[in-house]
Write a protein that holds these residues in place. Structure first.
Motif, PDB file in Angstrom:
ATOM      1  N   ASP A  95       0.875  -1.167   0.000  1.00 31.68           N
ATOM      2  CA  ASP A  95       0.000   0.000   0.000  1.00 31.68           C
ATOM      3  C   ASP A  95       0.913   1.218   0.000  1.00 31.68           C
ATOM      4  OD1 ASP A  95      -1.443   2.255   0.844  1.00 31.68           O
ATOM      5  OD2 ASP A  95      -2.897   1.050   1.936  1.00 31.68           O
ATOM      6  N   LEU A  96       0.988   1.895  -1.141  1.00 33.40           N
ATOM      7  CA  LEU A  96       1.904   3.026  -1.244  1.00 33.40           C
ATOM      8  C   LEU A  96       1.233   4.274  -0.674  1.00 33.40           C
ATOM      9  CD1 LEU A  96       4.757   3.556  -2.248  1.00 33.40           C
ATOM     10  CD2 LEU A  96       3.774   4.435  -4.356  1.00 33.40           C
ATOM     11  N   SER A  97       1.111   4.307   0.639  1.00 36.29           N
ATOM     12  CA  SER A  97       0.517   5.469   1.302  1.00 36.29           C
ATOM     13  C   SER A  97       1.185   5.594   2.659  1.00 36.29           C
ATOM     14  CB  SER A  97      -0.993   5.270   1.480  1.00 36.29           C
ATOM     15  OG  SER A  97      -1.245   4.457   2.611  1.00 36.29           O
ATOM     16  N   VAL A  98       0.820   6.636   3.390  1.00 39.65           N
ATOM     17  CA  VAL A  98       1.399   6.835   4.722  1.00 39.65           C
ATOM     18  C   VAL A  98       0.623   6.065   5.786  1.00 39.65           C
ATOM     19  CG1 VAL A  98       2.335   9.077   4.129  1.00 39.65           C
ATOM     20  CG2 VAL A  98       0.012   8.932   5.052  1.00 39.65           C
ATOM     21  N   ARG A  99      -0.445   5.375   5.390  1.00 40.90           N
ATOM     22  CA  ARG A  99      -1.372   4.798   6.358  1.00 40.90           C
ATOM     23  C   ARG A  99      -1.181   3.325   6.654  1.00 40.90           C
ATOM     24  NH1 ARG A  99      -4.676   7.813   2.522  1.00 40.90           N
ATOM     25  NH2 ARG A  99      -4.636   5.863   1.400  1.00 40.90           N
ATOM     26  N   ALA A 100      -0.398   2.621   5.841  1.00 41.35           N
ATOM     27  CA  ALA A 100      -0.349   1.174   6.017  1.00 41.35           C
ATOM     28  C   ALA A 100       1.091   0.680   5.969  1.00 41.35           C
ATOM     29  CB  ALA A 100      -1.232   0.513   4.964  1.00 41.35           C
ATOM     30  N   ALA A 101       1.414  -0.233   5.070  1.00 36.65           N
ATOM     31  CA  ALA A 101       2.760  -0.793   4.994  1.00 36.65           C
ATOM     32  C   ALA A 101       3.119  -1.028   3.533  1.00 36.65           C
ATOM     33  CB  ALA A 101       2.837  -2.103   5.771  1.00 36.65           C
ATOM     34  N   HIS A 102       4.430  -0.979   3.253  1.00 42.34           N
ATOM     35  CA  HIS A 102       4.903  -1.095   1.877  1.00 42.34           C
ATOM     36  C   HIS A 102       6.280  -1.738   1.919  1.00 42.34           C
ATOM     37  CE1 HIS A 102       6.341   0.478  -2.111  1.00 42.34           C
ATOM     38  NE2 HIS A 102       5.114   0.118  -2.419  1.00 42.34           N
ATOM     39  N   LEU A 103       6.507  -2.695   1.041  1.00 49.81           N
ATOM     40  CA  LEU A 103       7.813  -3.376   1.049  1.00 49.81           C
ATOM     41  C   LEU A 103       8.174  -3.832  -0.357  1.00 49.81           C
ATOM     42  CD1 LEU A 103      10.170  -4.798   2.666  1.00 49.81           C
ATOM     43  CD2 LEU A 103       8.686  -6.803   2.774  1.00 49.81           C
ATOM     44  N   ASP A 104       9.377  -3.483  -0.777  1.00 52.80           N
ATOM     45  CA  ASP A 104       9.926  -4.059  -2.005  1.00 52.80           C
ATOM     46  C   ASP A 104      11.446  -4.031  -1.915  1.00 52.80           C
ATOM     47  OD1 ASP A 104      10.699  -1.474  -2.620  1.00 52.80           O
ATOM     48  OD2 ASP A 104       9.348  -1.242  -4.329  1.00 52.80           O
ATOM     49  N   GLN A 105      12.118  -4.203  -3.050  1.00 47.31           N
ATOM     50  CA  GLN A 105      13.577  -4.297  -3.044  1.00 47.31           C
ATOM     51  C   GLN A 105      14.237  -2.972  -2.689  1.00 47.31           C
ATOM     52  OE1 GLN A 105      11.448  -5.314  -5.321  1.00 47.31           O
ATOM     53  NE2 GLN A 105      12.076  -7.227  -6.290  1.00 47.31           N
ATOM     54  N   THR A 106      13.486  -1.868  -2.761  1.00 46.05           N
ATOM     55  CA  THR A 106      14.101  -0.554  -2.528  1.00 46.05           C
ATOM     56  C   THR A 106      13.957  -0.060  -1.092  1.00 46.05           C
ATOM     57  OG1 THR A 106      12.108   0.704  -3.077  1.00 46.05           O
ATOM     58  CG2 THR A 106      13.546   0.077  -4.914  1.00 46.05           C
ATOM     59  N   HIS A 107      12.910  -0.500  -0.389  1.00 51.85           N
ATOM     60  CA  HIS A 107      12.710  -0.031   0.983  1.00 51.85           C
ATOM     61  C   HIS A 107      11.565  -0.799   1.655  1.00 51.85           C
ATOM     62  CE1 HIS A 107       8.921   2.564   1.373  1.00 51.85           C
ATOM     63  NE2 HIS A 107       8.765   1.831   0.314  1.00 51.85           N
ATOM     64  N   GLY A 108      11.473  -0.637   2.953  1.00 51.46           N
ATOM     65  CA  GLY A 108      10.330  -1.164   3.690  1.00 51.46           C
ATOM     66  C   GLY A 108       9.763  -0.062   4.557  1.00 51.46           C
ATOM     67  N   PHE A 109       8.460  -0.047   4.723  1.00 51.59           N
ATOM     68  CA  PHE A 109       7.817   0.948   5.582  1.00 51.59           C
ATOM     69  C   PHE A 109       6.622   0.275   6.248  1.00 51.59           C
ATOM     70  CE2 PHE A 109       4.216   3.872   6.135  1.00 51.59           C
ATOM     71  CZ  PHE A 109       4.784   4.820   6.976  1.00 51.59           C
ATOM     72  N   PHE A 110       6.460   0.529   7.534  1.00 49.09           N
ATOM     73  CA  PHE A 110       5.220   0.032   8.154  1.00 49.09           C
ATOM     74  C   PHE A 110       4.759   0.903   9.296  1.00 49.09           C
ATOM     75  CE2 PHE A 110       8.598  -2.374  10.404  1.00 49.09           C
ATOM     76  CZ  PHE A 110       8.280  -2.122  11.731  1.00 49.09           C
ATOM     77  N   ASN A 111       3.451   0.937   9.453  1.00 46.14           N
ATOM     78  CA  ASN A 111       2.815   1.456  10.656  1.00 46.14           C
ATOM     79  C   ASN A 111       2.491   0.243  11.515  1.00 46.14           C
ATOM     80  OD1 ASN A 111       2.147   4.453  10.411  1.00 46.14           O
ATOM     81  ND2 ASN A 111       1.539   3.670   8.409  1.00 46.14           N
ATOM     82  N   GLY A 112       2.624   0.386  12.842  1.00 49.60           N
ATOM     83  CA  GLY A 112       2.320  -0.720  13.743  1.00 49.60           C
ATOM     84  C   GLY A 112       0.898  -1.233  13.591  1.00 49.60           C
ATOM     85  N   THR A 113      -0.021  -0.340  13.215  1.00 49.95           N
ATOM     86  CA  THR A 113      -1.419  -0.734  13.047  1.00 49.95           C
ATOM     87  C   THR A 113      -1.601  -1.762  11.929  1.00 49.95           C
ATOM     88  OG1 THR A 113      -1.524   1.368  11.885  1.00 49.95           O
ATOM     89  CG2 THR A 113      -2.671   1.242  13.991  1.00 49.95           C
TER      90      THR A 113
END
Ligand code: ZN
Length: 600
Positions: A95-113
């Motif tokens: 989910d490419l947004s600030v609200r959820a989580a996103h992961l691929d070869q370039t980076h990972g991002f997550f909200n605890g929710t």
């Protein structure tokens, strides 16, 4: 650490966008431990059902499989067991947004929710999370950026992090990858700027210098004497993409998404509209550090993340934050007065554009955010008012009214400080903070400003009246005018490009298109027998005069339809504000409000 809730999270399969999470509970409920994932994320008032992204889940205790029974869309109950229980699950993160989580070869991002199941009954224990490095030689350079306090990890390193409770755990989003990083201090507190995504010639020095001014101005607004920031450190997490915009506030960080073209380029000094928009977004989310993350509506103290939380105060928490975001840009000297007035004019025009403002108050818009503001459709301009935009104008109106009535002795700043001192400052202390109710807000305004504002609240907050901004701005030497009288002909529509087709995005109630029978979604193909496309519609329309009758052809569900319309003056408001140098007394009041040097 004894008696904690322990998680590990590892980027497991980057190409499949899967995080693997384990959760260990030492003393599960012997009757069957209940786990749930939030249905929404604080700051974004929409049910998102994050549990739908859990693709596999199992549990075990002492080497034995434990059955997990699904109780509802986001809740599981483990079969009763005595020993430690460990859950293992995978979360799909794309989910490419600030609200959820996103992961691929370039980076990972997550909200605890999105990734951390809540352990019912143990929400107030310390929560420890081991953030693990993904496997692979080429990922050795990855680092971690988060405001989550480190337990056994170096700053920006993988390792264990700790939160005092679940509420804190999910309030610190985590970014991992090979981001750009800069650090500055604002009134002694360390602030990180983290930029993910390729941005050629990014001018981090300029970004740091501008953000420092904005942050210091905000800290000084709430704590003019001590200049004490409410957090030990702060992190601006930004994902730069081709085209994007969004932000979400947290207690010691913010997650942002922007267009890479909005970020400043080395060697360029001018303030582009994109960069100003990005700074406004940073300013907005940073202001939330006080207003909504600590000063909170009673409905969010604490949050119930399983279901909607209803408050009629978002006009204050989002609206006032929107008022101050731009105000802080001018007060900190990042933009000038003329640029500020342009931004206010744009907000006024946006609010006046739709008839929705005559049907819904900002109090109602706040309450119904879940089903209306956050779920807008083609009819929204005719049905709802934005608690952001009108809320910011309410902030402006109250600020001006208080300044005028008290001859400059008081302002909205005093009200914000009183809210901060009584409800915000100690919110996360052991005393535990309480939220603000609708009555509290109104009482506080009367008390601090020394005015009787019930009528104002009745008309503009609970009611649907337009704010008397022209009158309120006059004592500040600001002239407000609406140039729509000499307007060009219009159809009362907003169009959007659909390929090369000209599509009606919105049809404004009462406009020429509405009266002719056109509808949002119609594809306009001809006007008086001449072909209409997305690129030529405005030029074609400009050949006509107000009062002209035109024949329009449009497709609806691929069926050709014909409409006769009479062009009306384009009634899109065109409000502009201009500061006047004289009289000097007015210019002085304005300088005190905007924090600029008096022209008089
Ligand atoms: Zn906001």
């Amino acid at each position: 650490m004894k008696n904690t809730v322990l998680y590990t999270i590892a980027p497991k399969d980057l190409a499949a966008h899967l995080f693997e999470v384990t959760l260990t509970v030492d003393k599960p409920d012997p009757d069957g431990q209940i786990f749930f994932l939030p249905a929404w994320i604080p700051g974004s008032y929409m049910i998102r059902e994050f549990a739908r992204n859990i693709v596999r889940i199992n549990a075990q205790s002492d080497g034995e499989v434990v059955t997990l029974k699904k109780l509802d869309k986001h809740t599981w109950q483990a079969s009763p067991c005595k020993g430690t229980i460990t859950l293992e699950y995978e979360v799909y993160a794309w989910d490419l947004s600030v609200r959820a989580a996103h992961l691929d070869q370039t980076h990972g991002f997550f909200n605890g929710t999105s990734v951390f199941l809540s352990v019912q009954g143990q929400e107030n224990l310390p929560h420890v999370v081991d953030i693990r490095r993904p496997e692979g030689e080429e990922l050795k350079t990855w680092r971690v950026a988060t405001a989550l306090p480190q337990l056994k990890a170096k700053r920006y390193g993988f390792g264990t992090y700790v939160a005092a409770n679940y509420d804190e755990l999910i309030d610190h989003p985590v970014e991992m990858g090979t981001f750009d990083l800069a650090t500055f201090k604002a009134h002694g507190v360390s602030h990180d700027i983290v930029i993910t995504g390729r941005v050629p010639n990014l001018d981090m020095a300029r970004l740091s210098a501008d953000l420092k001014k904005i942050c210091e101005a905000q800290i000084a607004l709430f704590e003019p004497k001590s200049k004490r920031a409410p957090m030990d450190r702060y992190v601006f997490l930004t994902l730069a993409v081709g085209d994007g915009y969004g932000g979400l506030e947290h207690r010691a960080s913010t997650a942002l998404i922007c267009s890479r073209n909005d970020l400043p380029v080395k060697g360029q000094k001018e303030m582009s509209e994109g960069y100003r928009t990005y700074l406004g977004l940073c300013s907005h989310e940073y202001f939330h550090t006080w207003n909504v993350k600590r000063i909170k509506p009673a409905a969010f103290a604490p949050y119930d993340l399983r279901t909607e939380g209803y408050t009629s105060l978002l006009w204050l928490f989002e609206g006032f934050t929107s008022y101050y975001d731009d105000l802080m840009l001018v007060r900190s000297g990042v933009i000038d007065e003329a640029a500020y007035f342009k931004l206010v004019g744009k907000t006024i025009n946006g609010v006046l554009r739709g008839s929705g403002r005559t049907k819904q108050s900002v109090a109602e818009s706040s309450f119904d955010a879940w089903t209306k503001y956050y779920r807008q459709d083609e009819n929204s301009p005719n049905a709802i008012v934005s608690y952001y935009a009108k809320g910011s104008l309410i902030g402006l109106a109250l600020d001006l009214a208080i300044r005028t009535e008290t001859k400059g002795r008081k302002s909205l700043d005093d009200v914000m400080r009183a809210l901060w001192q009584r409800y915000g400052r100690d919110f996360y202390s052991d005393l535990g903070g309480a939220g603000v109710t609708e009555n509290d807000v109104e009482r506080l305004f009367d008390e601090i400003a020394g005015l009787k504002l019930k009528r104002f609240f009745d008309r503009y907050v609970r009611g649907i009246d337009d704010l008397p901004l022209g009158k309120l701005l006059a004592p500040f030497g600001v002239e407000m005018s609406d140039k729509r009288k000499d307007a060009k002909p219009g159809l009362g529509i907003r169009t959007s490009r659909d390929g090369n087709d000209c599509k009606l995005a919105n049809v404004y109630e009462g406009g020429a298109a509405h009266r002719a029978g056109l509808s949002a979604g119609d594809i306009l193909i001809a006007m008086d027998g001449l072909r209409v496309s997305a690129s030529n519609f405005d030029t074609l329309l400009a050949r006509y005069r107000v009062g002209d009758a035109v024949t329009l052809h449009a497709f609806r569900r691929d069926e050709l339809m014909m409409f006769d319309a009479t062009l009306t003056p384009d009634d899109a408001p065109q409000v502009t504000l201009a500061g006047q140098a004289k009289p000097a007394a007015h210019a002085r009041l304005r300088a005190a409000w905007l924090g600029t040097k008096s022209a008089g």
